[in-house]
Design a protein around this motif. Structure first.
Motif, PDB file in Angstrom:
ATOM      1  N   VAL A 379       0.856  -1.179   0.000  1.00 23.74           N
ATOM      2  CA  VAL A 379       0.000   0.000   0.000  1.00 23.74           C
ATOM      3  C   VAL A 379       0.895   1.232   0.000  1.00 23.74           C
ATOM      4  CG1 VAL A 379      -1.814   1.276   1.184  1.00 23.74           C
ATOM      5  CG2 VAL A 379      -1.789  -1.225   1.288  1.00 23.74           C
ATOM      6  N   ASP A 380       0.798   2.029  -1.073  1.00 26.07           N
ATOM      7  CA  ASP A 380       1.591   3.264  -1.187  1.00 26.07           C
ATOM      8  C   ASP A 380       3.076   3.015  -0.950  1.00 26.07           C
ATOM      9  OD1 ASP A 380      -0.687   4.579  -1.763  1.00 26.07           O
ATOM     10  OD2 ASP A 380      -0.834   5.679   0.126  1.00 26.07           O
ATOM     11  N   GLY A 381       3.583   1.918  -1.500  1.00 26.32           N
ATOM     12  CA  GLY A 381       5.001   1.628  -1.369  1.00 26.32           C
ATOM     13  C   GLY A 381       5.385   0.960  -0.072  1.00 26.32           C
ATOM     14  N   HIS A 382       4.424   0.747   0.839  1.00 21.46           N
ATOM     15  CA  HIS A 382       4.696   0.077   2.114  1.00 21.46           C
ATOM     16  C   HIS A 382       4.278  -1.378   2.025  1.00 21.46           C
ATOM     17  CE1 HIS A 382       5.362   4.057   3.761  1.00 21.46           C
ATOM     18  NE2 HIS A 382       4.133   4.426   3.402  1.00 21.46           N
ATOM     19  N   MET A 383       5.175  -2.283   2.418  1.00 25.76           N
ATOM     20  CA  MET A 383       4.819  -3.689   2.485  1.00 25.76           C
ATOM     21  C   MET A 383       4.241  -3.962   3.880  1.00 25.76           C
ATOM     22  SD  MET A 383       5.314  -4.914  -0.439  1.00 25.76           S
ATOM     23  CE  MET A 383       4.974  -6.614   0.004  1.00 25.76           C
ATOM     24  N   LEU A 384       2.972  -4.343   3.912  1.00 25.37           N
ATOM     25  CA  LEU A 384       2.273  -4.578   5.162  1.00 25.37           C
ATOM     26  C   LEU A 384       1.796  -6.016   5.217  1.00 25.37           C
ATOM     27  CD1 LEU A 384       0.043  -1.356   5.159  1.00 25.37           C
ATOM     28  CD2 LEU A 384       2.279  -1.661   6.250  1.00 25.37           C
ATOM     29  N   ALA A 385       1.494  -6.450   6.415  1.00 33.56           N
ATOM     30  CA  ALA A 385       0.962  -7.801   6.593  1.00 33.56           C
ATOM     31  C   ALA A 385      -0.074  -7.773   7.708  1.00 33.56           C
ATOM     32  CB  ALA A 385       2.077  -8.784   6.933  1.00 33.56           C
ATOM     33  N   VAL A 386      -1.124  -8.505   7.512  1.00 39.68           N
ATOM     34  CA  VAL A 386      -2.125  -8.683   8.566  1.00 39.68           C
ATOM     35  C   VAL A 386      -2.312 -10.168   8.797  1.00 39.68           C
ATOM     36  CG1 VAL A 386      -3.387  -6.548   8.096  1.00 39.68           C
ATOM     37  CG2 VAL A 386      -4.003  -8.626   6.878  1.00 39.68           C
ATOM     38  N   GLY A 387      -2.594 -10.498  10.037  1.00 39.97           N
ATOM     39  CA  GLY A 387      -2.951 -11.872  10.349  1.00 39.97           C
ATOM     40  C   GLY A 387      -4.450 -12.027  10.265  1.00 39.97           C
ATOM     41  N   VAL A 388      -4.883 -13.256  10.315  1.00 38.06           N
ATOM     42  CA  VAL A 388      -6.320 -13.507  10.279  1.00 38.06           C
ATOM     43  C   VAL A 388      -6.635 -14.716  11.148  1.00 38.06           C
ATOM     44  CG1 VAL A 388      -6.122 -14.925   8.198  1.00 38.06           C
ATOM     45  CG2 VAL A 388      -8.313 -13.911   8.787  1.00 38.06           C
ATOM     46  N   SER A 389      -7.698 -14.606  11.908  1.00 33.76           N
ATOM     47  CA  SER A 389      -8.214 -15.729  12.684  1.00 33.76           C
ATOM     48  C   SER A 389      -9.513 -16.176  12.037  1.00 33.76           C
ATOM     49  CB  SER A 389      -8.463 -15.319  14.139  1.00 33.76           C
ATOM     50  OG  SER A 389      -7.254 -14.924  14.763  1.00 33.76           O
ATOM     51  N   ILE A 390      -9.662 -17.477  11.847  1.00 36.51           N
ATOM     52  CA  ILE A 390     -10.826 -18.013  11.156  1.00 36.51           C
ATOM     53  C   ILE A 390     -11.464 -19.109  12.000  1.00 36.51           C
ATOM     54  CG2 ILE A 390     -11.690 -19.115   9.056  1.00 36.51           C
ATOM     55  CD1 ILE A 390      -9.310 -18.034   7.557  1.00 36.51           C
ATOM     56  N   ASP A 410     -18.150 -17.849  15.398  1.00 33.60           N
ATOM     57  CA  ASP A 410     -17.368 -16.910  16.208  1.00 33.60           C
ATOM     58  C   ASP A 410     -16.657 -17.654  17.336  1.00 33.60           C
ATOM     59  OD1 ASP A 410     -16.341 -14.554  17.162  1.00 33.60           O
ATOM     60  OD2 ASP A 410     -18.147 -13.983  18.253  1.00 33.60           O
ATOM     61  N   ALA A 411     -17.386 -18.548  18.000  1.00 38.71           N
ATOM     62  CA  ALA A 411     -16.799 -19.312  19.101  1.00 38.71           C
ATOM     63  C   ALA A 411     -15.673 -20.209  18.585  1.00 38.71           C
ATOM     64  CB  ALA A 411     -17.879 -20.147  19.787  1.00 38.71           C
ATOM     65  N   ALA A 412     -15.848 -20.801  17.407  1.00 37.92           N
ATOM     66  CA  ALA A 412     -14.799 -21.639  16.833  1.00 37.92           C
ATOM     67  C   ALA A 412     -13.543 -20.826  16.550  1.00 37.92           C
ATOM     68  CB  ALA A 412     -15.305 -22.294  15.545  1.00 37.92           C
ATOM     69  N   MET A 413     -13.735 -19.582  16.130  1.00 36.05           N
ATOM     70  CA  MET A 413     -12.587 -18.716  15.863  1.00 36.05           C
ATOM     71  C   MET A 413     -11.807 -18.442  17.149  1.00 36.05           C
ATOM     72  SD  MET A 413     -12.509 -14.764  14.569  1.00 36.05           S
ATOM     73  CE  MET A 413     -13.041 -14.244  16.213  1.00 36.05           C
ATOM     74  N   TYR A 414     -12.521 -18.123  18.233  1.00 35.90           N
ATOM     75  CA  TYR A 414     -11.834 -17.826  19.488  1.00 35.90           C
ATOM     76  C   TYR A 414     -11.162 -19.065  20.080  1.00 35.90           C
ATOM     77  CZ  TYR A 414     -13.310 -13.015  19.699  1.00 35.90           C
ATOM     78  OH  TYR A 414     -13.473 -11.683  19.436  1.00 35.90           O
ATOM     79  N   ARG A 415     -11.736 -20.255  19.839  1.00 35.81           N
ATOM     80  CA  ARG A 415     -11.067 -21.478  20.293  1.00 35.81           C
ATOM     81  C   ARG A 415      -9.744 -21.653  19.558  1.00 35.81           C
ATOM     82  NH1 ARG A 415     -16.269 -23.748  20.097  1.00 35.81           N
ATOM     83  NH2 ARG A 415     -15.819 -24.724  18.077  1.00 35.81           N
ATOM     84  N   ARG A 416      -9.745 -21.378  18.258  1.00 41.17           N
ATOM     85  CA  ARG A 416      -8.506 -21.521  17.492  1.00 41.17           C
ATOM     86  C   ARG A 416      -7.474 -20.489  17.935  1.00 41.17           C
ATOM     87  NH1 ARG A 416      -9.333 -22.742  11.178  1.00 41.17           N
ATOM     88  NH2 ARG A 416      -7.073 -22.801  11.423  1.00 41.17           N
TER      89      ARG A 416
END
Length: 426
Positions: A379-390, A410-416
């Motif tokens: 994004v605008d020359g910046h290399m960024l990273a985001v995590g994701v919980s599923i 939602d509960a399954a996501m928080y367990r993971r």
């Protein structure tokens, strides 16, 4: 920001859209009164009609251009949030933003309804005037025919008459234009010949019933396909004109070209049911679809990790671009899986898999989503990273409420998440 400043920004946004019936000072006073109610609603107030009422007042003030909707929606989704929140650090900002999105959807729906009501009122008034003039022509032919011709030729809507054999007697230029004809080429021809086989639809069937004396009137919305492929959407009203003995002398039709209104209604429906930032379906739309879905279904609940830090470090403009990139990747991934993705909160997304074959299919989709969404992004020359919980949940029988279904994912996501903290290698 108070209600008066919000009203001034709204008035600035609407400036130049149309020539309203009010001057600038009156517009600001009207909008200021509406802004008080909208700010209260964004803070959780209980006036369920404020957004729709605001739309009706704008239409009444002659704001009928589609641009009035898009500009107002931006004010509601952005400036209203600022006005309702107690500063950018107010913890209630996410809730206020969600309420503002709901208010924007209600405003769009109210604008469509008010616009339709105004158009229908004008059409009904024209039809009443035409019928009155036509009926008077039978009893006072000389005077009434001149009056009828004035209404007939000068009307902004299409008008035509058909005899009891189904032949066109006459029509004005507006009606001929809607059907891709001219006023000179239509009289003496049958309606079926003028329309052509491609347009012998339900409206033609109703006309045949009137010619056969089986009904006195009908009203419907129909599409007319022109030879060049263009489609005109027509709101058509047909009525029988009777003589003093009660016998039908001829049929008269009034038509309004509602093509642009239909396009506007379709666009407003899309705007009301999709997230303005990402273009994905929004929470109300997806929840409505969930309520109508037949099992078996699978649901994936996604929550971005580290997104708050991106906002704090780089600002909300970069954060918004990150969300759009995530949404594009999400959309491309679920399209291959014949699934539906929606944004249901700030950095929360939901994926619905209809006709899901089971946990194996759902798990494979979750793994694919994880791989796609956690890939670095620029994004605008910046290399960024985001995590994701599923979190994923499969249902071969639907729960009693949609909330239970979403809560399970939602509960399954928080367990993971919890398991990942206990076992970093996962």
């Amino acid at each position: 920001m108070g209600s008066w400043e919000l009203a001034q920004r709204w008035a600035d946004a609407l400036d130049g859209v149309v020539a309203p019936t009010l001057n600038r000072s009156q517009i600001e006073e009207m909008l200021a009164a509406l802004c008080i109610g909208l700010i209260d609603a964004a803070r959780g107030g209980e006036d369920p009609d404020i957004a729709r009422r605001s739309a009706r007042m704008l239409v009444a003030a002659n704001y009928r251009d589609p641009a009035a909707v898009s500009r107002s929606v931006r004010v509601i989704c952005d400036d209203l949030v600022t006005a309702a929140a107690d500063g950018p650090t107010d913890p209630a900002v996410p809730e206020i933003r969600d309420r503002a999105i709901g208010l924007a959807a209600d405003f769009a729906a109210g604008f469509t309804a008010a616009l339709r009501a105004a158009a229908l009122a004008e059409q009904e008034a024209t039809l009443a005037a035409v019928l009155a003039a036509a009926q008077e022509a039978e009893s006072n032919r000389v005077l009434s025919e001149a009056r009828f011709e004035a209404v007939f030729d000068g009307a902004m809507v299409g008008i035509g008459t058909v005899d009891m054999t189904g032949q066109v007697v006459n029509c004005n230029a507006r009606m001929a234009e809607m059907l891709g004809q001219t006023p000179e080429t239509m009289p003496g021809r049958t309606v079926a010949d003028i329309l052509g086989p491609q347009n012998l639809n339900h409206a033609f069937v109703e006309l045949q019933r009137m010619v056969a004396g089986q009904s006195d009137s009908f009203r419907t919305e129909t599409e007319h396909l022109h030879d060049d492929g263009e489609v005109t959407v027509i709101d058509l009203s047909m009525s029988a004109v009777r003589d003093a003995c009660g016998d039908i002398r001829f049929l008269i039709g009034v038509a309004v070209d509602v093509t642009e209104r239909k396009k506007l209604a379709d666009r407003l429906w899309h705007d009301a049911n999709h997230d303005a930032l990402t273009g994905l379906p929004n929470r109300p739309h997806l929840f409505g679809k969930l309520a109508e879905t037949e099992p078996p279904v699978g649901v994936c609940y996604l929550d971005l990790d580290g997104f708050k830090e991106i906002n704090d470090l780089w600002g909300h403009t970069i954060g918004d671009r990150v969300l759009r990139i995530v949404a594009d990747r999400l959309r491309d991934t679920v399209r291959a899986a014949d699934a539906t993705a929606a944004r249901i909160g700030g950095d929360e997304f939901l994926v619905l898999v209809e006709n899901c074959s089971g946990q194996e299919q759902l798990g494979a989709l979750a793994d694919e989503l994880m791989a796609e969404l956690t890939a670095p992004l620029e994004v605008d020359g910046h290399m960024l990273a985001v995590g994701v919980s599923i979190g994923a949940a499969y249902f071969d029988e639907m729960p009693s409420t949609v909330d239970e279904l979403v809560h399970a994912a939602d509960a399954a996501m928080y367990r993971r998440k919890h398991e990942a903290r206990r076992d970093p290698a996962r």
